[in-house]
Design a protein around this motif. Structure first.
Motif, PDB file in Angstrom:
ATOM      1  N   PRO A   1       0.823  -1.223   0.021  1.00 19.84           N
ATOM      2  CA  PRO A   1      -0.024   0.047   0.004  1.00 19.84           C
ATOM      3  C   PRO A   1       0.876   1.396   0.089  1.00 19.84           C
ATOM      4  O   PRO A   1       0.403   2.352  -0.377  1.00 19.84           O
ATOM      5  CB  PRO A   1      -0.757  -0.190   1.180  1.00 19.84           C
ATOM      6  CG  PRO A   1      -0.045  -1.182   2.043  1.00 19.84           C
ATOM      7  CD  PRO A   1       0.595  -2.061   1.346  1.00 19.84           C
ATOM      8  N   MET A   2       1.944   1.298   0.332  1.00 20.61           N
ATOM      9  CA  MET A   2       3.057   2.281   0.204  1.00 20.61           C
ATOM     10  C   MET A   2       3.661   2.574  -1.272  1.00 20.61           C
ATOM     11  O   MET A   2       4.233   3.497  -1.519  1.00 20.61           O
ATOM     12  CB  MET A   2       4.363   2.204   1.014  1.00 20.61           C
ATOM     13  CG  MET A   2       4.179   1.584   2.251  1.00 20.61           C
ATOM     14  SD  MET A   2       3.002   2.158   3.456  1.00 20.61           S
ATOM     15  CE  MET A   2       3.131   1.448   5.064  1.00 20.61           C
TER      16      MET A   2
ATOM     17  N   LEU B   1       6.006  -8.620   2.920  1.00 19.07           N
ATOM     18  CA  LEU B   1       7.126  -7.745   3.850  1.00 19.07           C
ATOM     19  C   LEU B   1       7.781  -6.679   2.985  1.00 19.07           C
ATOM     20  O   LEU B   1       8.115  -6.953   1.956  1.00 19.07           O
ATOM     21  CB  LEU B   1       8.083  -8.431   4.436  1.00 19.07           C
ATOM     22  CG  LEU B   1       9.177  -7.933   5.403  1.00 19.07           C
ATOM     23  CD1 LEU B   1       8.407  -7.304   6.794  1.00 19.07           C
ATOM     24  CD2 LEU B   1      10.144  -8.837   5.853  1.00 19.07           C
ATOM     25  N   PHE B   2       7.488  -5.407   3.524  1.00 19.18           N
ATOM     26  CA  PHE B   2       8.554  -4.463   2.727  1.00 19.18           C
ATOM     27  C   PHE B   2       9.356  -3.641   3.819  1.00 19.18           C
ATOM     28  O   PHE B   2       9.471  -4.012   4.936  1.00 19.18           O
ATOM     29  CB  PHE B   2       7.503  -3.464   1.951  1.00 19.18           C
ATOM     30  CG  PHE B   2       6.188  -3.123   2.572  1.00 19.18           C
ATOM     31  CD1 PHE B   2       5.135  -3.818   2.145  1.00 19.18           C
ATOM     32  CD2 PHE B   2       6.311  -2.102   3.577  1.00 19.18           C
ATOM     33  CE1 PHE B   2       3.952  -3.557   2.839  1.00 19.18           C
ATOM     34  CE2 PHE B   2       4.684  -1.999   3.977  1.00 19.18           C
ATOM     35  CZ  PHE B   2       3.834  -2.546   3.711  1.00 19.18           C
ATOM     36  N   GLU B   3      10.025  -2.723   3.199  1.00 20.12           N
ATOM     37  CA  GLU B   3      11.123  -2.288   3.966  1.00 20.12           C
ATOM     38  C   GLU B   3      12.344  -2.935   3.855  1.00 20.12           C
ATOM     39  O   GLU B   3      12.718  -3.977   4.481  1.00 20.12           O
ATOM     40  CB  GLU B   3      11.018  -1.731   5.348  1.00 20.12           C
ATOM     41  CG  GLU B   3       9.949  -0.494   5.657  1.00 20.12           C
ATOM     42  CD  GLU B   3      10.540   0.660   5.221  1.00 20.12           C
ATOM     43  OE1 GLU B   3      11.647   1.022   5.215  1.00 20.12           O
ATOM     44  OE2 GLU B   3       9.520   1.623   4.794  1.00 20.12           O
TER      45      GLU B   3
ATOM     46  N   ALA C   1       9.748  -9.390  12.143  1.00 21.85           N
ATOM     47  CA  ALA C   1       9.833  -8.823  10.645  1.00 21.85           C
ATOM     48  C   ALA C   1       9.083  -7.606  10.718  1.00 21.85           C
ATOM     49  O   ALA C   1       9.308  -6.683  10.050  1.00 21.85           O
ATOM     50  CB  ALA C   1       9.883  -9.870   9.515  1.00 21.85           C
TER      51      ALA C   1
ATOM     52  N   HIS D   1      10.382  -4.908  12.718  1.00 19.53           N
ATOM     53  CA  HIS D   1      11.484  -4.133  11.961  1.00 19.53           C
ATOM     54  C   HIS D   1      10.740  -3.270  10.898  1.00 19.53           C
ATOM     55  O   HIS D   1      11.159  -2.169  10.768  1.00 19.53           O
ATOM     56  CB  HIS D   1      12.272  -5.192  11.369  1.00 19.53           C
ATOM     57  CG  HIS D   1      13.185  -5.878  12.269  1.00 19.53           C
ATOM     58  ND1 HIS D   1      13.617  -7.131  11.858  1.00 19.53           N
ATOM     59  CD2 HIS D   1      13.625  -5.537  13.629  1.00 19.53           C
ATOM     60  CE1 HIS D   1      14.592  -7.479  13.157  1.00 19.53           C
ATOM     61  NE2 HIS D   1      14.479  -6.676  14.125  1.00 19.53           N
ATOM     62  N   SER D   2       9.787  -3.794  10.211  1.00 24.30           N
ATOM     63  CA  SER D   2       9.039  -3.142   9.169  1.00 24.30           C
ATOM     64  C   SER D   2       8.633  -1.829   9.550  1.00 24.30           C
ATOM     65  O   SER D   2       8.748  -0.757   8.779  1.00 24.30           O
ATOM     66  CB  SER D   2       8.241  -3.953   8.452  1.00 24.30           C
ATOM     67  OG  SER D   2       7.492  -3.417   7.311  1.00 24.30           O
TER      68      SER D   2
ATOM     69  N   ASP E   1      11.502   0.539  10.499  1.00 23.28           N
ATOM     70  CA  ASP E   1      12.357   1.093   9.369  1.00 23.28           C
ATOM     71  C   ASP E   1      11.327   2.296   8.598  1.00 23.28           C
ATOM     72  O   ASP E   1      11.841   3.323   8.362  1.00 23.28           O
ATOM     73  CB  ASP E   1      12.621  -0.064   8.371  1.00 23.28           C
ATOM     74  CG  ASP E   1      13.647  -0.669   8.733  1.00 23.28           C
ATOM     75  OD1 ASP E   1      14.544  -0.014   9.430  1.00 23.28           O
ATOM     76  OD2 ASP E   1      13.796  -1.956   8.493  1.00 23.28           O
ATOM     77  N   TRP E   2      10.026   1.911   8.595  1.00 20.72           N
ATOM     78  CA  TRP E   2       9.249   2.926   7.875  1.00 20.72           C
ATOM     79  C   TRP E   2       9.209   4.226   8.792  1.00 20.72           C
ATOM     80  O   TRP E   2       8.954   5.305   8.234  1.00 20.72           O
ATOM     81  CB  TRP E   2       7.754   2.278   8.036  1.00 20.72           C
ATOM     82  CG  TRP E   2       6.620   3.211   7.565  1.00 20.72           C
ATOM     83  CD1 TRP E   2       6.263   3.602   6.314  1.00 20.72           C
ATOM     84  CD2 TRP E   2       5.739   4.065   8.310  1.00 20.72           C
ATOM     85  NE1 TRP E   2       5.290   4.496   6.193  1.00 20.72           N
ATOM     86  CE2 TRP E   2       5.021   4.749   7.389  1.00 20.72           C
ATOM     87  CE3 TRP E   2       5.672   4.293   9.675  1.00 20.72           C
ATOM     88  CZ2 TRP E   2       4.045   5.843   8.116  1.00 20.72           C
ATOM     89  CZ3 TRP E   2       4.680   5.221  10.256  1.00 20.72           C
ATOM     90  CH2 TRP E   2       3.770   5.966   9.247  1.00 20.72           C
TER      91      TRP E   2
ATOM     92  N   LYS F   1       0.487  12.283   5.459  1.00 17.62           N
ATOM     93  CA  LYS F   1       0.517  11.167   4.941  1.00 17.62           C
ATOM     94  C   LYS F   1       0.909  10.002   5.642  1.00 17.62           C
ATOM     95  O   LYS F   1       0.313   9.059   5.638  1.00 17.62           O
ATOM     96  CB  LYS F   1       1.554  11.235   3.505  1.00 17.62           C
ATOM     97  CG  LYS F   1       1.483  10.024   2.475  1.00 17.62           C
ATOM     98  CD  LYS F   1       2.329  10.502   1.364  1.00 17.62           C
ATOM     99  CE  LYS F   1       2.779   9.222   0.699  1.00 17.62           C
ATOM    100  NZ  LYS F   1       3.803   9.319  -0.030  1.00 17.62           N
TER     101      LYS F   1
ATOM    102  N   VAL G   1      -1.218   6.549   6.888  1.00 17.76           N
ATOM    103  CA  VAL G   1      -0.677   5.258   6.637  1.00 17.76           C
ATOM    104  C   VAL G   1      -0.889   4.744   8.115  1.00 17.76           C
ATOM    105  O   VAL G   1      -0.992   3.254   8.230  1.00 17.76           O
ATOM    106  CB  VAL G   1       0.640   5.195   6.040  1.00 17.76           C
ATOM    107  CG1 VAL G   1       1.353   3.688   6.247  1.00 17.76           C
ATOM    108  CG2 VAL G   1       0.761   5.692   4.647  1.00 17.76           C
TER     109      VAL G   1
ATOM    110  N   PHE H   1      -3.192   1.605   7.846  1.00 16.37           N
ATOM    111  CA  PHE H   1      -2.471   0.293   7.596  1.00 16.37           C
ATOM    112  C   PHE H   1      -1.725  -0.393   8.683  1.00 16.37           C
ATOM    113  O   PHE H   1      -2.175  -1.231   9.339  1.00 16.37           O
ATOM    114  CB  PHE H   1      -1.298   0.481   6.468  1.00 16.37           C
ATOM    115  CG  PHE H   1      -0.545  -0.671   6.253  1.00 16.37           C
ATOM    116  CD1 PHE H   1      -1.060  -1.818   5.533  1.00 16.37           C
ATOM    117  CD2 PHE H   1       0.595  -0.818   6.668  1.00 16.37           C
ATOM    118  CE1 PHE H   1      -0.449  -2.900   5.141  1.00 16.37           C
ATOM    119  CE2 PHE H   1       1.540  -2.095   6.520  1.00 16.37           C
ATOM    120  CZ  PHE H   1       0.754  -3.319   5.549  1.00 16.37           C
ATOM    121  N   TRP H   2      -0.934   0.588   9.349  1.00 10.17           N
ATOM    122  CA  TRP H   2      -0.291  -0.096  10.567  1.00 10.17           C
ATOM    123  C   TRP H   2      -0.874  -0.318  11.882  1.00 10.17           C
ATOM    124  O   TRP H   2      -0.758  -1.224  12.656  1.00 10.17           O
ATOM    125  CB  TRP H   2       0.966   0.715  10.972  1.00 10.17           C
ATOM    126  CG  TRP H   2       2.011   1.049  10.060  1.00 10.17           C
ATOM    127  CD1 TRP H   2       2.483   2.115   9.446  1.00 10.17           C
ATOM    128  CD2 TRP H   2       2.864  -0.159   9.477  1.00 10.17           C
ATOM    129  NE1 TRP H   2       3.418   2.041   8.576  1.00 10.17           N
ATOM    130  CE2 TRP H   2       3.679   0.581   8.548  1.00 10.17           C
ATOM    131  CE3 TRP H   2       3.082  -1.628   9.773  1.00 10.17           C
ATOM    132  CZ2 TRP H   2       4.882   0.051   7.609  1.00 10.17           C
ATOM    133  CZ3 TRP H   2       4.204  -1.973   9.174  1.00 10.17           C
ATOM    134  CH2 TRP H   2       4.868  -1.327   7.900  1.00 10.17           C
TER     135      TRP H   2
END
Lengths: 238, 238
Positions: free
Chosen positions: A50-51, A64-66, B94, B97-98, B101-102, B142, B146, B150-151
């Motif tokens: 979605p990013m 998974l992203f990043e 993971a 971490h994601s 990082d975001w 933005k 998100v 999303f998160w």
């Protein structure tokens, strides 16, 4: 089920993941999302990420992203990954995390800003904002100085390691973007003072041969074309 | 030897680390580096952290900075840390971490930009750059969108977790900075559309009581003073 890597070899973090998979014999399917054509914004890709960014991995039903998170995940998932990529020692691992975290707001931010202002905006005929361009260059120069004098001080690889970690892959891919997309004059002005950085790029290339050159092939070719296009535009404007 | 935490409770990542240590019964010595007074630039502190930023931890002869890296290190070093802070499951870890990082290039970048342009520059009598202010607000909006859609979509905590992780601590501390430093009008305009974000802040406060309120005490007090100073300056300028 084969690991899917949604990526574009023109994207720095995508290249880091592709080199990592090839270096470690991880089987994967490479699915190109052409970012110069805006394919990251299609509704189909937006469902996956979605990013609207690359890279993304899909491993079975896990998405998974990043890129830093992806490299850590792959390092832990595949038992065949050599331990130097993501050390298991608590302190060594913490150092790798530290330079990866530093990357975001420093080297990456400066590098992306310099490329947007000196390459992407001019190529699209959009006037660059001189203040934003100057700030990006300052951020980048500060980051390169820290890289040269701190993160590489105990070299040859980041945080004093003798073999590359996932941080080297990610940060070298970032420097390669500058190396290939900036005009020769700008590239020399920005990068040439940083001898350790340039040596580290060479050392990382050697340590990841032949995959480094192969995965960077698209950047080498497209970078040359874009530099020629910019030089020709600049000639027209003189 | 006691863990040393060099920090300032006015810094978002410093607060995250202090709350984490208190929640997990980790003994530490808190050494305040007053960032509003520029103490991060003293030669003594520069030896500890050449980036001149807080927080930094010194654990015996190991020095570490970058708050995400610190939180991960502490989670792994102390066996008494509850597993929800930094899950050991590969996929759950993971995801944490994601979102960490975001955070760097999105929520943090937007938040810091909005605070610099709307609080720090006016307080120091420096004219704000309207284009930079607008861009920072766009980045922040933005990022909040998100975060909301999303998160936090599988809430109550980030990436669908039922208890807070180190990511919640770090990102909520960031939102608290906006909540406390912006004028009421700007705070309401920017934050009030994001109901899930506001609920998540409350849930994180509750889950980390009483340490959350205690560690945020300095921000509550100083934030009020700074808002009053800004309102008074703005009155003078009318």
């Amino acid at each position: 089920m084969t690991l899917k890597v949604y990526c574009d070899r023109m994207s720095q973090p995508s290249r880091a993941i592709l080199i990592f998979c090839k270096m470690n014999g991880i089987e994967f399917e490479e699915i190109t999302i052409n970012i110069l054509k805006g394919e990251q914004h299609t509704p189909e890709y937006k469902v996956i990420n979605p990013m609207c960014q690359v890279p993304t991995i899909v491993d079975g039903d896990f998405t998974l992203f990043e890129s830093h998170a992806i490299l850590i995940y792959l390092s832990c998932k595949y038992p065949g990954v050599a331990s130097h990529w993501y050390p298991s020692d608590l302190i060594e691992r913490a150092k790798v995390h530290s330079v990866l975290d530093w990357h975001h707001a420093n080297l990456r931010r400066g590098s992306v800003g310099v490329i947007i202002n000196n390459v992407m905006l001019p190529l699209n005929g959009v006037p660059s904002n001189p203040q934003a361009a100057e700030e990006a260059e300052k951020t980048l120069e500060k980051a390169l100085t820290v890289l040269e004098t701190f993160w590489l001080k105990d070299g040859p690889f980041l945080v004093g390691r003798s073999q590359p970690s996932i941080a080297d892959l990610n940060l070298v891919s970032e420097v390669m973007e500058l190396d290939q997309l900036l005009s020769k004059e700008l590239r020399d002005r920005i990068l040439s003072p940083y001898k350790k950085v340039l040596q580290w790029v060479e050392d990382t290339k050697s340590a990841t041969a032949p995959h480094f050159e192969e995965i960077h092939g698209v950047l080498f070719k497209t970078g040359k074309e874009l530099r020629e296009q910019l030089a020709s535009q600049s000639g027209k404007n003189e």
